[in-house]
Write a protein that holds these residues in place. Sequence first.
Motif, PDB file in Angstrom:
ATOM      1  N   GLU A 101       0.825  -1.118   0.048  1.00 44.25           N
ATOM      2  CA  GLU A 101      -0.052   0.200   0.089  1.00 44.25           C
ATOM      3  C   GLU A 101       0.845   1.232   0.011  1.00 44.25           C
ATOM      4  OE1 GLU A 101      -3.146  -0.393   2.979  1.00 44.25           O
ATOM      5  OE2 GLU A 101      -3.642  -2.119   2.111  1.00 44.25           O
ATOM      6  N   ASP A 102       2.025   1.046  -0.364  1.00 46.45           N
ATOM      7  CA  ASP A 102       2.945   2.019  -0.561  1.00 46.45           C
ATOM      8  C   ASP A 102       3.784   2.254  -1.820  1.00 46.45           C
ATOM      9  OD1 ASP A 102       4.017   4.898  -0.199  1.00 46.45           O
ATOM     10  OD2 ASP A 102       4.652   4.123   1.882  1.00 46.45           O
TER      11      ASP A 102
ATOM     12  N   LYS B 121      -6.135 -15.760   7.169  1.00 39.48           N
ATOM     13  CA  LYS B 121      -5.741 -14.464   7.343  1.00 39.48           C
ATOM     14  C   LYS B 121      -5.193 -13.932   6.264  1.00 39.48           C
ATOM     15  CE  LYS B 121      -4.826 -15.032  12.324  1.00 39.48           C
ATOM     16  NZ  LYS B 121      -3.752 -15.636  12.691  1.00 39.48           N
ATOM     17  N   VAL B 122      -4.213 -14.628   5.276  1.00 37.81           N
ATOM     18  CA  VAL B 122      -3.635 -14.000   4.289  1.00 37.81           C
ATOM     19  C   VAL B 122      -4.567 -13.563   3.262  1.00 37.81           C
ATOM     20  CG1 VAL B 122      -2.191 -14.750   2.166  1.00 37.81           C
ATOM     21  CG2 VAL B 122      -1.543 -15.392   4.764  1.00 37.81           C
ATOM     22  N   LYS B 123      -5.468 -14.502   3.206  1.00 40.90           N
ATOM     23  CA  LYS B 123      -6.688 -14.115   2.079  1.00 40.90           C
ATOM     24  C   LYS B 123      -7.296 -12.658   2.618  1.00 40.90           C
ATOM     25  CE  LYS B 123      -8.632 -18.417   2.097  1.00 40.90           C
ATOM     26  NZ  LYS B 123      -9.405 -19.543   1.304  1.00 40.90           N
ATOM     27  N   GLU B 124      -7.546 -12.512   3.752  1.00 41.55           N
ATOM     28  CA  GLU B 124      -8.266 -11.217   4.182  1.00 41.55           C
ATOM     29  C   GLU B 124      -7.504  -9.935   4.107  1.00 41.55           C
ATOM     30  OE1 GLU B 124     -11.253 -10.878   5.128  1.00 41.55           O
ATOM     31  OE2 GLU B 124     -11.840 -12.819   5.016  1.00 41.55           O
TER      32      GLU B 124
ATOM     33  N   ASP C 132      -8.376  -6.886   1.493  1.00 42.78           N
ATOM     34  CA  ASP C 132      -8.200  -5.526   1.933  1.00 42.78           C
ATOM     35  C   ASP C 132      -7.323  -4.555   1.139  1.00 42.78           C
ATOM     36  OD1 ASP C 132      -9.876  -6.274   4.132  1.00 42.78           O
ATOM     37  OD2 ASP C 132      -8.325  -6.240   5.597  1.00 42.78           O
ATOM     38  N   MET C 133      -6.075  -5.214   0.704  1.00 42.13           N
ATOM     39  CA  MET C 133      -5.182  -4.351  -0.205  1.00 42.13           C
ATOM     40  C   MET C 133      -5.839  -4.113  -1.347  1.00 42.13           C
ATOM     41  SD  MET C 133      -2.919  -5.153  -2.620  1.00 42.13           S
ATOM     42  CE  MET C 133      -2.447  -6.782  -2.723  1.00 42.13           C
TER      43      MET C 133
ATOM     44  N   LEU D 170      -8.757  -0.611  -5.211  1.00 43.78           N
ATOM     45  CA  LEU D 170     -10.038  -0.361  -5.958  1.00 43.78           C
ATOM     46  C   LEU D 170     -10.617   1.180  -5.498  1.00 43.78           C
ATOM     47  CD1 LEU D 170     -11.530  -3.562  -5.923  1.00 43.78           C
ATOM     48  CD2 LEU D 170     -11.025  -2.513  -7.976  1.00 43.78           C
ATOM     49  N   ASP D 171     -10.462   1.321  -4.286  1.00 39.61           N
ATOM     50  CA  ASP D 171     -11.067   2.690  -3.640  1.00 39.61           C
ATOM     51  C   ASP D 171     -10.341   3.854  -4.249  1.00 39.61           C
ATOM     52  OD1 ASP D 171     -12.740   1.478  -2.314  1.00 39.61           O
ATOM     53  OD2 ASP D 171     -11.918   1.586  -0.246  1.00 39.61           O
TER      54      ASP D 171
END
Length: 531
Positions: A69-70, A171-174, A178-179, A184-185
């Motif tokens: 995310e960076d 948890k990896v999938k979640e 999210d990423m 998309l946002d």
Amino acid sequence: MKTDWWKNAVLYQIYPRSFQDSNGDGIGDLKGITSRLPYLAKLGIDAIWLSPVYKSPMDDNGYDISDYEDIAPEFGTLADMEELIAEGHKHGIKMVMDLVLNHTSDEHPWFQEALKGPDNPYHDYYVWADEPNELTSAFSGSAWEYVPHLNKYYLHLFSVKQPDLNWKNPKVKEEIYDMINFWLDKGVGGFRLDVIDLIGKEPDQLITADGPELHNLIKELNQATFGSHDVVTVGETWSANTDNAKLYSNPDGSEFSMVFQFEHILLDQKGPDKWDLAPLKPADLHAVMSKWQTELVGKGWNSLFWDNHDLPRAISRFGDDSSAYREISGKMLAIYLHFLSGTPYIYQGEEIGMVNYPIADISEADDIESRNMYAERIAAGYSKEDLLRSINTKGRDNARRPVQWSSEPGAGFTTGTPWLAIHENHSWLNVENALADEHSLFYTYQELIRHRKTYPCLAQGQYERLEAGNPQVLAYRKFDENDEFIVIVNFGKGDQAYQLDYDISDYEFFMQNYADQSTKLRPYEALVFKK
Ligand code: TEU
Ligand code: CA
């Protein structure tokens, strides 16, 4: 609303490191890309597939991500990325991000935590074993790396610095979902999904590609993220065949828009290894392309490409890069591909006919794949000459040399020292010259993109293979309820005689790659007729 805009689109791939430097550090960056949007708008493309720009130690030039995310500081900031997305929209160009979901960098905080031991909540984000098995890395050697303080091995199907994620861990999938939603946002136009056929791996059973859960994983991913958005998704799947490609690109939208398949890319090698060179038979190529066209139309969707950042330059591989036929053969390849059904991808520099960059010594190579292979094979007794021939023919650096914008020192790519040496032919082979010559390859691409917008038949029509009675001559018919086209190309260096098994007397000449007409088919000549 889902418009399936990508069906009539042409995408352009940018390898950010080599596209345009804006601050003189010799490395391409996001501001550089933004500055070149008018050029890409002039070409006419609809979207850019951006190879990874995320934070990364760059062991594999960004395919080793340490923060999804960076942005890597050498490429810019998140604000620069937002600006690129916004400026792109002003030019009608969407940004397609590269998702590397099979592995992270070993410098990703998840892996750093995972190394702390089995009790750490991140340990099971990765794939561990007490003993290595015979799985090998795509970049040579074992796929397992020993961690002494844990007395365990972690899996890396690529470099040691690219530990594989464990997709069996919810948890990896979640985290991944999210990423993806984060991007998309931000208004991205879609995603290219790196080696996505590997995420269902079962290492204990020596299964890497096409694991039993693969399509379920993709469907879940689709539903949790991009499935409800009007975006393009293209999976990179080296193992794809026409059967599973119909699953991946099911018109019901449950998986991806399309996949990159590589059957046509595997024809000029002996056996499983790309470094073991074999001559390409044009008739084999036509058979593969025809199969994909025939099998997928109506049941899936094709991607169309000759090259990318992992492959040699198209003209050097399939045409003639060393003679007067460089542009002619480039136009032939463009015409053959862009009349096929599916979504075409142009790799940066392809539109001006950039060619391979031969090296004389391994010290000139940057690519981890080439360097590791060289070390492994030198140790196994191969000759330096043979290995350099393989690297100069197939190595990944060939397509990763900076884009040649002008004849200036630095080729208009940088005012500083380029991170990877620029081809000396930039003195004459450059964008400035291509734009100044109305007959250049650039304008053939521009014209082809325009035709795709005018005639839906190009992207979505029916395909019929035609026989020309000559293995060097490839021909097909494309048609829908409104239009009919015949494409005839000479894939050979010499003049060719041919006899079409189809009557085209009621067709009219539509386009070609030579300036004048001739009765015989000249080297790399391409002809298109329309009814
Ligand atoms: O490539 C997939 C892959 O399998 C490559 O190793 C490919 O086989 C090889 O480069 C062909 O010469 C993707 C990316 O496109 C590539 O750049 C990455 O290095 C790789 O995944 C790992 O992320
Ligand atoms: Ca820079």
